[in-house]
Enzyme design. Structure first.
Site: not given
Length: 706
Positions: A428, A449, A461, A499
């Site tokens: 992540s 991800h 992702e 993120n």
């Protein structure tokens, strides 16, 4: 026979039953289009004028679907609410005409019958469906900010009862064949091989004399008495507003239409009118944009012109929550055998139990047969070494965030698998180039991800590093799609896209808390804005320790605007990790676990909570930082387009869908206004609010993202 190029073909059988087959040319699924109105009217004229026809069966010429709904793009052509209302009224008139036919009409359903497709079936006198796993019925219009506009709000409650119908329409939920039969939505469920035979048999019968759904005593009191209905509708409105917080107009309008219908107050007119109004709302416009974007993305490859490689088997490293979720979607959605490796046999058992529990829920709800569940479970196997990995075409790593560990796993996979095996890492936060740094075959290493919980979150992702091959990228995108995900390809770098835009938003929420605002006030502000969960609650859900780990990585690579407040240190020193160890911002040990704030957190942080800011001020500060970071990501080519950025934010972190995503939202606010508000806060709170250069340039030139 009708025109061969038409979507409709009428065939007369020797037994007096006519079969109307719908097969829209050049499309994989049938959808209802505005221009079909004349074709259908013509066919109905033909049927009614032919006294030899005793019954009519409606069936699809497509092997995999009945009718997947109305063609959404025709709504974008409507210039006014009146135009959209006329469209609904036209659909209603055709279906009403079908319902009024003297002969018996039967809908023979195989595959999805959704939206307008189910409304078409509801206008028939009988419905019979196949027991296929692909067969599903529902009215999902609410997900596009709309309501069923061709009689669905009127016919469904009469057929299956007000409460069940209301639940289906307000959630957009789909029902499977067995459940549909139980609800009374279909008259029979049969194998596909005898669908036509059973439909013809029903078409030879008289029209049914339906007396309404079977209800228990409570159901009768609620649905069949004026007082009961008042209570029921008022409760429905209360619960709906609690969920939508006034951000979505469609659910309220759906309740209006049902209420108008059962109280005999021009139900159909109300339905058409509200449908017209909803088509023109900004909320529906943005929800339709999302629908078009995801439809478009399904057709795209990871790298244009490069086909995906064939995947026959997958491996998963790590049997934790993420590993278990990844194995589950690989086996159940992609239909691939998947081998889990964990250093402990308990880890493998946990991952398999995780899949078993999810599948058993489907079996209990009659969504799935037990034999199908067993078949899917048999695809998941486990090992504590690398046995059974030699023929894995892709290995997905889901262990904890440790660079050395991940690099060792790359080496292990290169040693135990074949030379073309793709190594996909579910990191992540660690840049993929670092994970691939010691690889012998770096072209096979890629980031993939997922978001937690894997079986629910729709985004993935795909993150190539500079050395990842095009073939690897296309194959990974294809795999994510087969697992039921919407993949976006993003550039390698700390935090990737989702993120990275989430971190400043979360940090600002923590800063506002340290400034003395109560936790509940902050979370409520962002819930009212439209997020599915407040930022402080989200920290508890994700894990405060995870949040603390990601911030330094982002700060090291991207600068001080990512500096996390000191609060994390204090929380972790007090062993507060959030929900996972039942100790965080919220109280997980009281009467309502996770619902009330743990008041002791304030003294730990040295804060005396008192409400000073409005909900709008709180949400604006948090959201502006997310918007600004999204603009920076676009400028730096972290994402390929504003569309990918919007889908990533909506599907990855629940950015309010009715606002269309960060880029659509900035367009609707006006880029000048976004820059002005960022500059206002930069004056108050410093450089982290400095507008991204791309935004300043766009504001000066009067540009928009779309």
């Amino acid at each position: 026979m009708t025109d061969a190029k038409s979507a409709f073909t009428l065939t007369r059988r020797d037994d007096g039953i006519a079969v109307l087959t719908m097969d829209v040319p050049g499309e994989s699924m049938n959808t209802l289009k505005g221009e079909f109105a004349d074709d259908i009217a013509q066919i109905l004229d033909e049927v009614e004028s032919d006294s030899s026809i005793k019954g009519l069966v409606l069936i699809s010429g497509k092997d995999n679907s009945f009718v997947a709904g109305a063609d959404v793009s025709m709504l974008d052509k409507c210039q006014s609410a009146d135009e959209a209302e006329a469209l609904a009224a036209g659909g209603q008139a055709i279906f009403q005409r079908m319902e009024n036919m003297k002969i018996t009409t039967v809908a023979a359903i195989n595959g999805p019958a959704l939206g307008g497709g189910l409304e078409l079936a509801l206008a028939c006198h009988y419905r019979v469906c196949t027991d296929s796993d692909k067969t599903a019925m529902g009215l999902p219009e609410v997900q596009l900010g709309l309501l069923p506009g061709s009689g669905g709000t009127q016919r469904l409650p009469k057929l299956i009862g007000i409460q069940k119908a209301m639940t289906l329409m307000l959630t957009g939920k789909q029902v499977r064949p067995k459940q549909a039969k139980k609800y009374g939505l279909v008259d029979d469920v049969v194998p596909k091989s005898i669908l036509m035979d059973v439909a013809v048999k029903l078409a030879n019968q008289r029209k049914p004399n339906r007396s309404g759904p079977k209800l228990n005593l409570t159901g009768k009191l609620l649905e069949r008495t004026p007082v009961g209905r008042n209570i029921m509708f008022s409760q429905a409105r209360k619960q709906t507003n609690k969920k939508t917080r006034g951000n979505y107009p469609a659910p309220d309008r759906i309740i209006d239409c049902i209420e108008a219908g059962v109280s005999g107050k021009k139900g159909y007119q109300t339905e058409a009118h509200h449908f017209g109004q909803l088509v023109m709302t900004p909320e529906s416009k943005q929800l339709r944009n999302i629908f078009f974007a995801t439809t478009e993305m399904k057709k795209e490859k990871g790298v244009e012109g490069v086909d995906a490689g064939e995947l026959k088997k997958a491996g998963v490293l790590g049997g934790g929550l993420m590993g278990g979720g990844i194995a589950f979607v690989t086996a159940t959605k992609a239909g691939l055998p998947v081998r889990i490796k964990d250093i402990r046999s308990e880890g493998i058992a946990n991952a398999k139990n995780y899949a078993y529990d999810l599948l058993m829920k489907k079996v209990k709800r009659r969504f799935m047969r037990k034999t199908e569940m067993q078949k899917q479970m048999s695809l998941i196997t486990g090992t504590t070494d690398y046995s059974g990995f030699h023929d894995a075409d892709m290995v997905i790593e889901a262990v904890f965030e440790d660079l050395d560990l991940k690099q060792n796993m790359v080496a292990d996979v290169e040693k135990h698998c074949h030379k073309d095996t793709i190594f996909a890492t579910n990191t992540s936060s660690i840049p993929i180039n670092q994970i691939a740094a010691k690889a012998e075959r770096p072209e096979n290493v890629v980031g993939l991800h997922y978001f937690s919980p894997v079986e629910k979150m729709p985004l993935a992702e795909v993150i190539p590093h500079k050395g990842t091959s095009d073939k690897t990228i296309s194959t990974t995108v294809d795999m994510a799609r087969k697992q039921g995900k919407t993949p976006i390809v993003v550039k390698d770098g700390a935090g990737f896209y989702v993120n990275r835009i989430l971190a400043p938003y979360m940090n600002e929420a923590a800063n506002i808390l340290l400034g003395g605002e109560p936790v509940k006030q902050i979370d409520d502000a962002l819930l009212n804005f439209g997020f599915p969960v407040g930022p402080i609650k989200l920290l508890d859900e994700v894990g405060i320790d995870i949040g603390a780990k990601i911030s330094p990585i982002l700060q090291a690579e991207l600068g001080d605007r990512f500096q996390a407040p000191d609060a994390f240190e204090k929380l972790l020193n007090d062993d507060r990790k959030g929900k996972k160890n039942k100790k965080g911002f919220y109280d997980y040990n009281g009467k309502k676990p996770g619902k009330e704030v743990d008041e002791s957190v304030y003294s730990l942080l040295g804060v005396s909570p008192s409400q000073k800011l409005s909900h709008d001020q709180i949400s604006e500060r948090c959201v502006l930082l997310m918007l600004n970071e999204a603009a920076l990501c676009l400028a730096e080519d972290v994402i390929r387009s504003p569309r990918d950025g919007d889908i990533g934010a909506i599907f990855g972190i629940g950015f309010p869908p009715f606002l269309g995503g960060p880029f659509h939202y900035m367009d609707s606010l006006g880029i000048k206004q976004v820059v002005a508000r960022l500059e206002h806060y930069a004056g108050l709170y410093g450089d982290k609010f400095s507008p991204a250069p791309i935004l300043k340039e766009m504001a000066e030139k009067g540009k928009t993202f779309y």
